[in-house]
Scaffold this motif. Structure first.
Motif, PDB file in Angstrom:
ATOM      1  N   ALA A  52       0.836  -1.210   0.000  1.00 58.28           N
ATOM      2  CA  ALA A  52       0.000   0.000   0.000  1.00 58.28           C
ATOM      3  C   ALA A  52       0.867   1.255   0.000  1.00 58.28           C
ATOM      4  CB  ALA A  52      -0.931  -0.008   1.217  1.00 58.28           C
ATOM      5  N   VAL A  53       1.928   1.258   0.787  1.00 57.17           N
ATOM      6  CA  VAL A  53       2.815   2.422   0.860  1.00 57.17           C
ATOM      7  C   VAL A  53       3.489   2.674  -0.489  1.00 57.17           C
ATOM      8  CG1 VAL A  53       4.943   3.304   1.906  1.00 57.17           C
ATOM      9  CG2 VAL A  53       3.158   2.323   3.359  1.00 57.17           C
ATOM     10  N   ILE A  54       3.989   1.622  -1.123  1.00 58.24           N
ATOM     11  CA  ILE A  54       4.608   1.773  -2.448  1.00 58.24           C
ATOM     12  C   ILE A  54       3.606   2.385  -3.424  1.00 58.24           C
ATOM     13  CG2 ILE A  54       5.451   0.484  -4.460  1.00 58.24           C
ATOM     14  CD1 ILE A  54       6.664  -1.516  -2.397  1.00 58.24           C
ATOM     15  N   THR A  55       2.384   1.888  -3.390  1.00 61.52           N
ATOM     16  CA  THR A  55       1.341   2.402  -4.276  1.00 61.52           C
ATOM     17  C   THR A  55       1.064   3.867  -3.982  1.00 61.52           C
ATOM     18  OG1 THR A  55       0.352   0.195  -4.444  1.00 61.52           O
ATOM     19  CG2 THR A  55      -1.056   2.070  -5.008  1.00 61.52           C
ATOM     20  N   LEU A  56       0.935   4.224  -2.719  1.00 58.16           N
ATOM     21  CA  LEU A  56       0.632   5.610  -2.344  1.00 58.16           C
ATOM     22  C   LEU A  56       1.772   6.562  -2.700  1.00 58.16           C
ATOM     23  CD1 LEU A  56      -1.144   4.929   1.055  1.00 58.16           C
ATOM     24  CD2 LEU A  56      -2.212   5.628  -1.104  1.00 58.16           C
ATOM     25  N   ILE A  57       3.003   6.126  -2.527  1.00 57.88           N
ATOM     26  CA  ILE A  57       4.136   6.961  -2.936  1.00 57.88           C
ATOM     27  C   ILE A  57       4.099   7.167  -4.445  1.00 57.88           C
ATOM     28  CG2 ILE A  57       6.654   7.068  -3.134  1.00 57.88           C
ATOM     29  CD1 ILE A  57       6.754   5.649  -0.377  1.00 57.88           C
ATOM     30  N   GLY A  58       3.807   6.102  -5.181  1.00 55.04           N
ATOM     31  CA  GLY A  58       3.681   6.228  -6.630  1.00 55.04           C
ATOM     32  C   GLY A  58       2.611   7.224  -7.023  1.00 55.04           C
ATOM     33  N   LEU A  59       1.474   7.156  -6.370  1.00 52.52           N
ATOM     34  CA  LEU A  59       0.388   8.098  -6.678  1.00 52.52           C
ATOM     35  C   LEU A  59       0.799   9.529  -6.351  1.00 52.52           C
ATOM     36  CD1 LEU A  59      -2.729   6.110  -5.436  1.00 52.52           C
ATOM     37  CD2 LEU A  59      -1.888   6.369  -7.787  1.00 52.52           C
ATOM     38  N   ALA A  60       1.509   9.688  -5.247  1.00 53.49           N
ATOM     39  CA  ALA A  60       1.953  11.033  -4.867  1.00 53.49           C
ATOM     40  C   ALA A  60       2.918  11.619  -5.897  1.00 53.49           C
ATOM     41  CB  ALA A  60       2.610  10.986  -3.489  1.00 53.49           C
ATOM     42  N   LEU A  61       3.672  10.758  -6.562  1.00 57.51           N
ATOM     43  CA  LEU A  61       4.657  11.217  -7.542  1.00 57.51           C
ATOM     44  C   LEU A  61       4.088  11.398  -8.948  1.00 57.51           C
ATOM     45  CD1 LEU A  61       7.757   9.101  -6.472  1.00 57.51           C
ATOM     46  CD2 LEU A  61       7.399  11.569  -6.170  1.00 57.51           C
ATOM     47  N   LEU A  62       2.873  10.936  -9.187  1.00 56.45           N
ATOM     48  CA  LEU A  62       2.303  11.025 -10.540  1.00 56.45           C
ATOM     49  C   LEU A  62       2.333  12.440 -11.098  1.00 56.45           C
ATOM     50  CD1 LEU A  62      -0.783   8.618 -10.638  1.00 56.45           C
ATOM     51  CD2 LEU A  62       1.361   8.431 -11.918  1.00 56.45           C
ATOM     52  N   GLY A  63       2.077  13.423 -10.252  1.00 48.36           N
ATOM     53  CA  GLY A  63       2.022  14.801 -10.726  1.00 48.36           C
ATOM     54  C   GLY A  63       3.372  15.405 -11.041  1.00 48.36           C
ATOM     55  N   THR A  64       4.413  14.980 -10.329  1.00 50.10           N
ATOM     56  CA  THR A  64       5.727  15.601 -10.516  1.00 50.10           C
ATOM     57  C   THR A  64       6.672  14.758 -11.368  1.00 50.10           C
ATOM     58  OG1 THR A  64       6.496  14.641  -8.433  1.00 50.10           O
ATOM     59  CG2 THR A  64       5.598  16.888  -8.358  1.00 50.10           C
ATOM     60  N   ASP A  65       6.577  13.451 -11.264  1.00 55.30           N
ATOM     61  CA  ASP A  65       7.403  12.551 -12.070  1.00 55.30           C
ATOM     62  C   ASP A  65       6.526  11.381 -12.504  1.00 55.30           C
ATOM     63  OD1 ASP A  65       9.336  10.948 -13.246  1.00 55.30           O
ATOM     64  OD2 ASP A  65      10.836  11.390 -11.709  1.00 55.30           O
ATOM     65  N   HIS A  66       5.812  11.597 -13.584  1.00 59.60           N
ATOM     66  CA  HIS A  66       4.775  10.664 -14.030  1.00 59.60           C
ATOM     67  C   HIS A  66       5.310   9.247 -14.231  1.00 59.60           C
ATOM     68  CE1 HIS A  66       0.785   9.846 -15.585  1.00 59.60           C
ATOM     69  NE2 HIS A  66       1.357   9.151 -16.548  1.00 59.60           N
ATOM     70  N   GLU A  67       6.482   9.119 -14.830  1.00 58.81           N
ATOM     71  CA  GLU A  67       7.020   7.782 -15.117  1.00 58.81           C
ATOM     72  C   GLU A  67       7.361   7.027 -13.834  1.00 58.81           C
ATOM     73  OE1 GLU A  67       8.228  10.601 -16.659  1.00 58.81           O
ATOM     74  OE2 GLU A  67       7.161  10.276 -18.542  1.00 58.81           O
ATOM     75  N   VAL A  68       8.037   7.704 -12.910  1.00 58.86           N
ATOM     76  CA  VAL A  68       8.406   7.067 -11.645  1.00 58.86           C
ATOM     77  C   VAL A  68       7.148   6.753 -10.835  1.00 58.86           C
ATOM     78  CG1 VAL A  68       9.607   7.394  -9.436  1.00 58.86           C
ATOM     79  CG2 VAL A  68      10.705   8.065 -11.582  1.00 58.86           C
ATOM     80  N   GLY A  69       6.212   7.692 -10.783  1.00 58.89           N
ATOM     81  CA  GLY A  69       4.972   7.463 -10.063  1.00 58.89           C
ATOM     82  C   GLY A  69       4.202   6.277 -10.612  1.00 58.89           C
ATOM     83  N   THR A  70       4.114   6.208 -11.935  1.00 62.56           N
ATOM     84  CA  THR A  70       3.418   5.087 -12.564  1.00 62.56           C
ATOM     85  C   THR A  70       4.125   3.771 -12.265  1.00 62.56           C
ATOM     86  OG1 THR A  70       2.555   6.492 -14.327  1.00 62.56           O
ATOM     87  CG2 THR A  70       2.622   4.135 -14.760  1.00 62.56           C
ATOM     88  N   ALA A  71       5.461   3.773 -12.349  1.00 60.12           N
ATOM     89  CA  ALA A  71       6.220   2.553 -12.074  1.00 60.12           C
ATOM     90  C   ALA A  71       5.988   2.063 -10.643  1.00 60.12           C
ATOM     91  CB  ALA A  71       7.706   2.797 -12.319  1.00 60.12           C
ATOM     92  N   LEU A  72       6.013   2.969  -9.681  1.00 61.12           N
ATOM     93  CA  LEU A  72       5.794   2.566  -8.291  1.00 61.12           C
ATOM     94  C   LEU A  72       4.361   2.103  -8.066  1.00 61.12           C
ATOM     95  CD1 LEU A  72       7.861   5.259  -6.375  1.00 61.12           C
ATOM     96  CD2 LEU A  72       8.327   2.803  -6.524  1.00 61.12           C
ATOM     97  N   ALA A  73       3.395   2.823  -8.617  1.00 59.94           N
ATOM     98  CA  ALA A  73       1.994   2.412  -8.465  1.00 59.94           C
ATOM     99  C   ALA A  73       1.769   1.048  -9.099  1.00 59.94           C
ATOM    100  CB  ALA A  73       1.067   3.464  -9.061  1.00 59.94           C
ATOM    101  N   LEU A  74       2.389   0.813 -10.256  1.00 58.61           N
ATOM    102  CA  LEU A  74       2.278  -0.504 -10.899  1.00 58.61           C
ATOM    103  C   LEU A  74       2.974  -1.588 -10.085  1.00 58.61           C
ATOM    104  CD1 LEU A  74       2.721   0.271 -14.695  1.00 58.61           C
ATOM    105  CD2 LEU A  74       0.771  -0.893 -13.627  1.00 58.61           C
ATOM    106  N   ALA A  75       4.103  -1.276  -9.485  1.00 60.56           N
ATOM    107  CA  ALA A  75       4.799  -2.260  -8.651  1.00 60.56           C
ATOM    108  C   ALA A  75       3.928  -2.673  -7.466  1.00 60.56           C
ATOM    109  CB  ALA A  75       6.132  -1.704  -8.166  1.00 60.56           C
TER     110      ALA A  75
END
Length: 125
Positions: free
Chosen positions: A61-84
């Protein structure tokens, strides 16, 4: 599509935080034992294992939430973390159902939001 990806990812993360609470802190409670179909004796014997397993769910859940938080500033990294995070949640649900078909309801409950999140995240690439 990003709104759907965020919404389904948030729901998946929230569900896994709830599972963390059940497994790590309420494992021996009657309602939790009923949910996980375990006896009082089995719950007592597996308490430490469930505690540890609960934290795996929290970390996903934390990995997913960090990914979502990053979607706005670093879309690729945020997407990768949310997908992980959501991909791991989905994979765990698939392992559950392939190991024991009687756990289909639990696997569907555990895996539906992550499945929808993964599909939505992939479509918004």
């Amino acid at each position: 599509m990003t709104i759907l990806a965020v919404g389904f990812s948030l729901l998946a993360a929230a569900l896994h935080v709830y599972i963390w609470v059940l497994e790590s802190f309420r494992w021996t409670e009657p309602a939790t034992r009923k949910t996980f179909r375990t006896s009082e004796a089995d719950a007592a014997a597996t308490r430490e294992m469930a505690y540890n397993q609960g934290f795996y769910n929290l970390f996903l859940a934390v990995i997913t939430l960090i990914g979502l938080a990053l979607l706005g500033t670093d879309h690729e990294v945020g997407t990768a973390l949310a997908l992980a995070g959501t991909g791991s949640m989905l994979s765990a649900a698939l392992v559950l159902i392939t190991r024991d078909r009687s756990m289909a309801r639990a696997a569907i409950t555990q895996g539906t939001f992550p499945l929808l999140a993964v599909v939505s995240l992939l479509l918004q690439l």
